[in-house]
Design a protein around this motif. Structure first.
Motif, mmCIF file in Angstrom:
data_model
loop_
_atom_site.group_PDB
_atom_site.id
_atom_site.type_symbol
_atom_site.label_atom_id
_atom_site.label_comp_id
_atom_site.label_asym_id
_atom_site.label_seq_id
_atom_site.Cartn_x
_atom_site.Cartn_y
_atom_site.Cartn_z
ATOM 1 N N GLU A 104 -2.873 2.509 3.184
ATOM 2 C CA GLU A 104 -3.851 1.993 4.111
ATOM 3 C C GLU A 104 -3.453 0.591 4.587
ATOM 4 O OE1 GLU A 104 -5.098 4.869 1.217
ATOM 5 O OE2 GLU A 104 -4.345 2.831 0.950
ATOM 6 N N ARG A 105 -3.900 0.223 5.782
ATOM 7 C CA ARG A 105 -3.493 -1.070 6.335
ATOM 8 C C ARG A 105 -3.970 -2.224 5.467
ATOM 9 N NH1 ARG A 105 -7.168 -0.441 11.657
ATOM 10 N NH2 ARG A 105 -9.220 -0.601 10.681
ATOM 11 N N GLU A 106 -5.146 -2.079 4.812
ATOM 12 C CA GLU A 106 -5.627 -3.164 3.959
ATOM 13 C C GLU A 106 -4.634 -3.451 2.840
ATOM 14 O OE1 GLU A 106 -9.153 -0.979 5.719
ATOM 15 O OE2 GLU A 106 -7.339 -0.398 4.643
ATOM 16 N N VAL A 107 -4.071 -2.391 2.271
ATOM 17 C CA VAL A 107 -3.086 -2.549 1.209
ATOM 18 C C VAL A 107 -1.771 -3.062 1.794
ATOM 19 C CG1 VAL A 107 -1.764 -1.329 -0.570
ATOM 20 C CG2 VAL A 107 -4.172 -0.782 -0.208
ATOM 21 N N ALA A 108 -1.392 -2.548 2.966
ATOM 22 C CA ALA A 108 -0.145 -2.981 3.604
ATOM 23 C C ALA A 108 -0.157 -4.479 3.892
ATOM 24 C CB ALA A 108 0.082 -2.196 4.893
ATOM 25 N N LEU A 109 -1.311 -5.024 4.257
ATOM 26 C CA LEU A 109 -1.412 -6.426 4.624
ATOM 27 C C LEU A 109 -1.744 -7.335 3.439
ATOM 28 C CD1 LEU A 109 -3.323 -5.941 7.992
ATOM 29 C CD2 LEU A 109 -0.950 -6.663 7.714
ATOM 30 N N HIS A 110 -1.921 -6.759 2.267
ATOM 31 C CA HIS A 110 -2.221 -7.561 1.083
ATOM 32 C C HIS A 110 -1.000 -8.390 0.701
ATOM 33 C CE1 HIS A 110 -3.227 -8.520 -3.105
ATOM 34 N NE2 HIS A 110 -4.482 -8.309 -2.755
ATOM 35 N N PRO A 111 -1.174 -9.647 0.324
ATOM 36 C CA PRO A 111 -0.015 -10.509 0.033
ATOM 37 C C PRO A 111 0.836 -10.060 -1.147
ATOM 38 C CG PRO A 111 -2.098 -11.612 -0.491
ATOM 39 C CD PRO A 111 -2.449 -10.385 0.273
ATOM 40 N N GLN A 112 0.356 -9.127 -1.961
ATOM 41 C CA GLN A 112 1.159 -8.635 -3.080
ATOM 42 C C GLN A 112 1.835 -7.301 -2.775
ATOM 43 O OE1 GLN A 112 -1.910 -8.912 -6.205
ATOM 44 N NE2 GLN A 112 -0.564 -10.350 -7.265
ATOM 45 N N THR A 113 1.845 -6.905 -1.521
ATOM 46 C CA THR A 113 2.563 -5.693 -1.126
ATOM 47 C C THR A 113 3.890 -6.111 -0.509
ATOM 48 O OG1 THR A 113 0.503 -4.473 -0.770
ATOM 49 C CG2 THR A 113 2.486 -3.616 0.277
ATOM 50 N N PHE A 114 4.978 -5.656 -1.139
ATOM 51 C CA PHE A 114 6.324 -6.118 -0.784
ATOM 52 C C PHE A 114 7.204 -4.986 -0.284
ATOM 53 C CE2 PHE A 114 7.487 -10.288 -3.152
ATOM 54 C CZ PHE A 114 6.225 -10.815 -2.957
ATOM 55 N N LEU A 115 8.130 -5.338 0.601
ATOM 56 C CA LEU A 115 9.340 -4.562 0.807
ATOM 57 C C LEU A 115 10.387 -5.257 -0.062
ATOM 58 C CD1 LEU A 115 9.327 -3.951 4.668
ATOM 59 C CD2 LEU A 115 8.699 -2.337 2.858
ATOM 60 N N ALA A 116 10.662 -4.691 -1.214
ATOM 61 C CA ALA A 116 11.515 -5.355 -2.206
ATOM 62 C C ALA A 116 12.966 -4.915 -2.048
ATOM 63 C CB ALA A 116 11.034 -5.051 -3.617
ATOM 64 N N TYR A 117 13.875 -5.895 -2.161
ATOM 65 C CA TYR A 117 15.302 -5.581 -2.177
ATOM 66 C C TYR A 117 16.013 -6.249 -3.354
ATOM 67 C CZ TYR A 117 15.229 -9.948 0.609
ATOM 68 O OH TYR A 117 14.983 -11.218 1.079
ATOM 69 N N GLU A 118 15.227 -6.911 -4.225
ATOM 70 C CA GLU A 118 15.783 -7.541 -5.416
ATOM 71 C C GLU A 118 14.928 -7.234 -6.633
ATOM 72 O OE1 GLU A 118 17.562 -11.583 -3.259
ATOM 73 O OE2 GLU A 118 15.725 -11.672 -4.477
ATOM 74 N N MET A 119 15.572 -7.200 -7.790
ATOM 75 C CA MET A 119 14.876 -7.088 -9.058
ATOM 76 C C MET A 119 15.597 -7.990 -10.058
ATOM 77 S SD MET A 119 13.835 -3.632 -11.162
ATOM 78 C CE MET A 119 15.546 -3.154 -11.458
#
Length: 325
Positions: A256-271
């Motif tokens: 959902e967009r609310e989750v997509a726009l949450h500051p803790q939702t990442f497109l991660a490329y590092e661990m």
């Protein structure tokens, strides 16, 4: 006071045993009948309608209670596990990272971007042996495997195949083809959060990448000056859902967009400060502590903005669509 033990007569034992058996049998019969009745209903995405409606009702409540300011706990880096548990490999390909492109569909005025493609499905995607590797093996191109020649960053030839998704109804799916360089130009962010698996285990992981909201603002579904928008306006300028698919289309989720726009939702490329490994979703995966791991898709190949609820792999297997905490 008489402390003599009570005498239990055999007929009392038999009477109580019969009563227990009758009660147990009646309970089992009622339970079995109820279970049979529930499963006699029409099935919705592999689940009986009453069960599905309960899950959808719970999801509606969870969405209603969702607040952007509500954050999952964050931890010190020292709490992160050095070796994150591997699980789930549906849709993962042994790809060559330099061949990877992110198909973005639904962006506003796509032709205004230098990454515009009239048909993103014609991008050739590298999962085949290279031309050089085939020559060394003494074989020509693999049957039914289109070979294209393109130079990577080092000027070396790479081989690729069409990046089409199952369900693409026709050719001409316009959008953007983004590289990791495009992703890494966005503000870098980090977080140490708890990854929770729907199987019941959890681990604390140190992630690096970009916030999905920063990605959405950089490549929005419609042109707007997002810096001037109030939070509610910022939210409403985006479609209700964001869909994700692996490069082969075999694994797919929607959030959902609310989750997509949450500051803790990442497109991660590092661990742990290092690039993701293939087994953990390189080069790009979704990370959000607001959802169970089944939603945190690895190796993203396509992102689509949509007002219709997208398909979801585990929902179609009978699980909850929302899969939130």
């Amino acid at each position: 006071m008489d402390n003599a033990p009570l005498e239990v007569k055999p007929e009392d034992i038999r009477r109580r045993t019969r009563r227990s058996l009758l009660i147990g049998g009646a309970t089992a019969a009622v339970g079995g009948g109820l279970w049979k009745w529930l499963n006699s209903w029409t099935r919705i995405e592999s689940l009986s309608a009453p069960f599905r409606r309960v899950l959808d009702f719970n999801a509606a409540i969870a969405r209603g209670l969702f607040r952007e300011k509500a954050r999952a706990p964050e931890y010190a880096r020292s709490k992160a596990v050095p070796f994150f548990r591997r699980n789930g490999d549906i849709g993962l390909a042994d790809l060559k990272i330099q061949d990877w492109r992110l198909q973005l569909i639904g962006v506003g005025d796509p032709a205004s971007y230098m990454q515009f493609s009239k048909d993103v499905t014609t991008w050739m995607y590298g999962v085949n042996p290279s031309v050089e590797e085939q020559a060394e093996a003494g074989s020509g191109p693999l049957p039914d495997t289109p070979i294209a020649h393109e130079a990577d960053a080092k000027g070396e030839a790479v081989s690729m195949k069409p990046m089409k998704m199952p369900g693409d109804a026709h050719m001409g799916v316009s959008g953007l083809l983004l590289t990791m360089a495009d992703i890494k130009r966005l503000p870098h962010a980090e977080m140490v959060t708890e990854f929770k698996c729907i199987e019941g285990w959890s681990e604390i992981v140190y992630w690096g990448g970009v916030r999905l909201r920063d990605f959405l603002a950089a490549f929005p579904p419609q042109k707007a000056n997002y810096e001037d928008l109030r939070p509610a306006e910022f939210l409403m300028n985006f479609p209700e859902y964001i869909a994700f698919q692996t490069p082969d289309g075999q694994y797919y989720v929607g959030i959902e967009r609310e989750v997509a726009l949450h500051p803790q939702t990442f497109l991660a490329y590092e661990m742990n400060g290092q690039p993701l490994s293939l087994e953990h979703g390189a080069p790009l995966r979704l990370v959000t502590p607001l959802k169970y791991g089944v939603k945190q898709i690895k190796q993203i190949g396509r992102i689509t903005y949509t007002h219709s609820r997208p398909r979801d792999y585990w929902y179609e297997q009978g699980y909850d669509y929302y899969a939130g905490l």
